[in-house]
Design a protein around this motif. Structure first.
Motif, PDB file in Angstrom:
ATOM      1  N   VAL A 105       0.836  -1.201   0.000  1.00 46.67           N
ATOM      2  CA  VAL A 105       0.000   0.000   0.000  1.00 46.67           C
ATOM      3  C   VAL A 105       0.872   1.253   0.000  1.00 46.67           C
ATOM      4  O   VAL A 105       0.621   2.209  -0.744  1.00 46.67           O
ATOM      5  CB  VAL A 105      -0.957   0.003   1.208  1.00 46.67           C
ATOM      6  CG1 VAL A 105      -1.711   1.329   1.296  1.00 46.67           C
ATOM      7  CG2 VAL A 105      -1.933  -1.162   1.116  1.00 46.67           C
ATOM      8  N   ALA A 106       1.909   1.262   0.840  1.00 42.70           N
ATOM      9  CA  ALA A 106       2.808   2.415   0.897  1.00 42.70           C
ATOM     10  C   ALA A 106       3.459   2.662  -0.457  1.00 42.70           C
ATOM     11  O   ALA A 106       3.549   3.815  -0.917  1.00 42.70           O
ATOM     12  CB  ALA A 106       3.867   2.200   1.974  1.00 42.70           C
ATOM     13  N   ASN A 107       3.904   1.600  -1.110  1.00 38.75           N
ATOM     14  CA  ASN A 107       4.535   1.748  -2.423  1.00 38.75           C
ATOM     15  C   ASN A 107       3.545   2.240  -3.470  1.00 38.75           C
ATOM     16  O   ASN A 107       3.902   3.045  -4.348  1.00 38.75           O
ATOM     17  CB  ASN A 107       5.147   0.413  -2.858  1.00 38.75           C
ATOM     18  CG  ASN A 107       6.382   0.047  -2.062  1.00 38.75           C
ATOM     19  OD1 ASN A 107       7.051   0.914  -1.506  1.00 38.75           O
ATOM     20  ND2 ASN A 107       6.693  -1.242  -1.983  1.00 38.75           N
ATOM     21  N   TRP A 108       2.298   1.782  -3.380  1.00 39.28           N
ATOM     22  CA  TRP A 108       1.264   2.252  -4.317  1.00 39.28           C
ATOM     23  C   TRP A 108       1.023   3.747  -4.133  1.00 39.28           C
ATOM     24  O   TRP A 108       0.988   4.507  -5.116  1.00 39.28           O
ATOM     25  CB  TRP A 108      -0.034   1.474  -4.086  1.00 39.28           C
ATOM     26  CG  TRP A 108      -1.243   2.138  -4.659  1.00 39.28           C
ATOM     27  CD1 TRP A 108      -1.523   2.359  -5.982  1.00 39.28           C
ATOM     28  CD2 TRP A 108      -2.345   2.700  -3.917  1.00 39.28           C
ATOM     29  NE1 TRP A 108      -2.721   3.019  -6.107  1.00 39.28           N
ATOM     30  CE2 TRP A 108      -3.244   3.234  -4.867  1.00 39.28           C
ATOM     31  CE3 TRP A 108      -2.643   2.782  -2.563  1.00 39.28           C
ATOM     32  CZ2 TRP A 108      -4.436   3.858  -4.475  1.00 39.28           C
ATOM     33  CZ3 TRP A 108      -3.821   3.392  -2.179  1.00 39.28           C
ATOM     34  CH2 TRP A 108      -4.694   3.923  -3.124  1.00 39.28           C
ATOM     35  N   VAL A 109       0.904   4.189  -2.893  1.00 35.84           N
ATOM     36  CA  VAL A 109       0.691   5.619  -2.646  1.00 35.84           C
ATOM     37  C   VAL A 109       1.887   6.424  -3.149  1.00 35.84           C
ATOM     38  O   VAL A 109       1.733   7.456  -3.818  1.00 35.84           O
ATOM     39  CB  VAL A 109       0.446   5.881  -1.151  1.00 35.84           C
ATOM     40  CG1 VAL A 109       0.350   7.378  -0.881  1.00 35.84           C
ATOM     41  CG2 VAL A 109      -0.840   5.192  -0.694  1.00 35.84           C
ATOM     42  N   ASN A 110       3.082   5.952  -2.855  1.00 37.19           N
ATOM     43  CA  ASN A 110       4.287   6.675  -3.269  1.00 37.19           C
ATOM     44  C   ASN A 110       4.407   6.771  -4.791  1.00 37.19           C
ATOM     45  O   ASN A 110       4.802   7.810  -5.330  1.00 37.19           O
ATOM     46  CB  ASN A 110       5.538   5.988  -2.723  1.00 37.19           C
ATOM     47  CG  ASN A 110       5.616   5.999  -1.215  1.00 37.19           C
ATOM     48  OD1 ASN A 110       4.875   6.729  -0.547  1.00 37.19           O
ATOM     49  ND2 ASN A 110       6.507   5.203  -0.663  1.00 37.19           N
ATOM     50  N   ALA A 111       4.086   5.670  -5.464  1.00 37.37           N
ATOM     51  CA  ALA A 111       4.341   5.587  -6.906  1.00 37.37           C
ATOM     52  C   ALA A 111       3.188   6.090  -7.768  1.00 37.37           C
ATOM     53  O   ALA A 111       3.413   6.505  -8.910  1.00 37.37           O
ATOM     54  CB  ALA A 111       4.659   4.132  -7.288  1.00 37.37           C
ATOM     55  N   THR A 112       1.969   6.071  -7.230  1.00 34.00           N
ATOM     56  CA  THR A 112       0.794   6.382  -8.049  1.00 34.00           C
ATOM     57  C   THR A 112       0.012   7.588  -7.536  1.00 34.00           C
ATOM     58  O   THR A 112      -0.294   8.510  -8.302  1.00 34.00           O
ATOM     59  CB  THR A 112      -0.145   5.157  -8.124  1.00 34.00           C
ATOM     60  OG1 THR A 112       0.589   4.035  -8.640  1.00 34.00           O
ATOM     61  CG2 THR A 112      -1.325   5.440  -9.037  1.00 34.00           C
ATOM     62  N   VAL A 113      -0.328   7.592  -6.266  1.00 32.98           N
ATOM     63  CA  VAL A 113      -1.179   8.650  -5.729  1.00 32.98           C
ATOM     64  C   VAL A 113      -0.414   9.969  -5.608  1.00 32.98           C
ATOM     65  O   VAL A 113      -0.859  11.012  -6.112  1.00 32.98           O
ATOM     66  CB  VAL A 113      -1.760   8.241  -4.366  1.00 32.98           C
ATOM     67  CG1 VAL A 113      -2.574   9.392  -3.768  1.00 32.98           C
ATOM     68  CG2 VAL A 113      -2.631   6.998  -4.512  1.00 32.98           C
ATOM     69  N   ASN A 114       0.729   9.939  -4.963  1.00 31.64           N
ATOM     70  CA  ASN A 114       1.450  11.190  -4.715  1.00 31.64           C
ATOM     71  C   ASN A 114       1.909  11.902  -5.987  1.00 31.64           C
ATOM     72  O   ASN A 114       1.816  13.133  -6.062  1.00 31.64           O
ATOM     73  CB  ASN A 114       2.630  10.943  -3.777  1.00 31.64           C
ATOM     74  CG  ASN A 114       2.186  10.717  -2.342  1.00 31.64           C
ATOM     75  OD1 ASN A 114       1.019  10.887  -2.007  1.00 31.64           O
ATOM     76  ND2 ASN A 114       3.116  10.318  -1.487  1.00 31.64           N
ATOM     77  N   PRO A 115       2.414  11.193  -7.001  1.00 35.48           N
ATOM     78  CA  PRO A 115       2.793  11.904  -8.223  1.00 35.48           C
ATOM     79  C   PRO A 115       1.615  12.592  -8.918  1.00 35.48           C
ATOM     80  O   PRO A 115       1.791  13.627  -9.567  1.00 35.48           O
ATOM     81  CB  PRO A 115       3.383  10.798  -9.111  1.00 35.48           C
ATOM     82  CG  PRO A 115       3.881   9.779  -8.148  1.00 35.48           C
ATOM     83  CD  PRO A 115       2.866   9.788  -7.032  1.00 35.48           C
ATOM     84  N   THR A 116       0.415  12.038  -8.769  1.00 37.18           N
ATOM     85  CA  THR A 116      -0.774  12.659  -9.343  1.00 37.18           C
ATOM     86  C   THR A 116      -1.217  13.847  -8.495  1.00 37.18           C
ATOM     87  O   THR A 116      -1.607  14.906  -9.013  1.00 37.18           O
ATOM     88  CB  THR A 116      -1.917  11.633  -9.435  1.00 37.18           C
ATOM     89  OG1 THR A 116      -1.432  10.453 -10.072  1.00 37.18           O
ATOM     90  CG2 THR A 116      -3.083  12.180 -10.246  1.00 37.18           C
ATOM     91  N   LEU A 117      -1.109  13.688  -7.189  1.00 36.50           N
ATOM     92  CA  LEU A 117      -1.538  14.735  -6.265  1.00 36.50           C
ATOM     93  C   LEU A 117      -0.619  15.949  -6.305  1.00 36.50           C
ATOM     94  O   LEU A 117      -1.089  17.091  -6.229  1.00 36.50           O
ATOM     95  CB  LEU A 117      -1.606  14.166  -4.847  1.00 36.50           C
ATOM     96  CG  LEU A 117      -2.005  15.106  -3.713  1.00 36.50           C
ATOM     97  CD1 LEU A 117      -3.365  15.749  -3.991  1.00 36.50           C
ATOM     98  CD2 LEU A 117      -2.024  14.352  -2.381  1.00 36.50           C
ATOM     99  N   VAL A 118       0.670  15.733  -6.423  1.00 37.52           N
ATOM    100  CA  VAL A 118       1.608  16.858  -6.334  1.00 37.52           C
ATOM    101  C   VAL A 118       1.390  17.867  -7.457  1.00 37.52           C
ATOM    102  O   VAL A 118       1.590  19.067  -7.272  1.00 37.52           O
ATOM    103  CB  VAL A 118       3.071  16.355  -6.313  1.00 37.52           C
ATOM    104  CG1 VAL A 118       3.501  15.819  -7.670  1.00 37.52           C
ATOM    105  CG2 VAL A 118       4.011  17.458  -5.847  1.00 37.52           C
TER     106      VAL A 118
END
Length: 230
Positions: free
Chosen positions: A98-111
């Motif tokens: 889950v942490a890797n998914w957030v780091n790799a997918t969610v955060n780059p979209t959010l930033v």
């Protein structure tokens, strides 16, 4: 001994690191008190003792631990008598995913949505550094990188599909109670809430209700943090 927690802060003490929020929620989950050392973007000299220049960092019983995942594992292993962040070894491995998914997918979209607003609430002394460092990281000036269009918001919402599908059937990613997997994603929402007034979620989204529950957790600690209405 009290834990010392080095965390990123913006203007007026806003806690604006997604990874710092993961640690803050983990400490609350474990019921551990800490002494905060606020760190701005240009306070790298205050971190020299750790051998690197990134927060979050904790010092616990003389041991220096950095990186939010490593900190979470340290807290789990050092305080096994307190509520578990992972629920066992299998849970720890799934949470890492889950942490890797957030780091790799969610955060780059959010930033792309919030970086311009984060700049505005950084300490004035840190703003030139923020502009320069983000231009180098993104490969283009910040003003050209930021995208707050409806299309980008939809891309962000689409990135949340794995969480949304889970939260349709249970209140938290970890089941009936929150755990570190929840804090990995929630940290990103706190990053956004503390730094940007942008409305990210529709009110009928299961992720919206999940975020609301977590904002009220630990006697409302996350929701009381300086930020914008959601």
């Amino acid at each position: 001994m009290t834990i010392t927690f080095y965390d990123l802060i913006g203007d007026n003490g806003r806690r604006m690191s997604p990874y710092g929020w993961r640690v803050r929620m983990a400490l609350a989950h474990k019921g551990l008190e800490y002494e905060l050392v606020p760190i701005g973007f240009t306070d790298k000299d205050k971190l020299a003792f750790s051998g690197q220049n990134l927060v979050p960092i904790i010092v616990d019983g003389g041991k220096t631990v950095f990186d939010s995942w490593t900190i979470a594992c340290h807290l789990e292993d050092a305080y096994p008598d307190r509520p578990s962040l992972f629920g066992g070894d299998a849970g720890r491995s799934v949470t890492r995913t889950v942490a890797n998914w957030v780091n790799a997918t969610v955060n780059p979209t959010l930033v792309k949505l919030i970086a311009g607003d984060i700049y505005k609430i950084a300490r004035p002394v840190d703003q030139p550094y923020f502009l320069d460092s983000r231009a180098k990281r993104f490969g283009i000036p910040l003003e050209k990188f930021v995208d707050q269009s409806d299309a980008q918001i939809e891309r962000f919402r689409a990135a949340l599909a794995p969480a949304r599908l889970t939260l349709q059937d249970q209140p938290y990613l970890c089941g009936q109670a929150a755990g570190y997997a929840d804090y990995c994603l929630f940290g990103s929402f706190q990053w956004a809430r503390c730094g940007s007034p942008l409305k990210l979620l529709a009110s009928d989204d299961p992720v919206y209700a999940w975020r609301a529950r977590l904002l009220e957790s630990f006697d409302g600690m996350p929701g009381k943090a300086m930020g914008f209405p959601v």
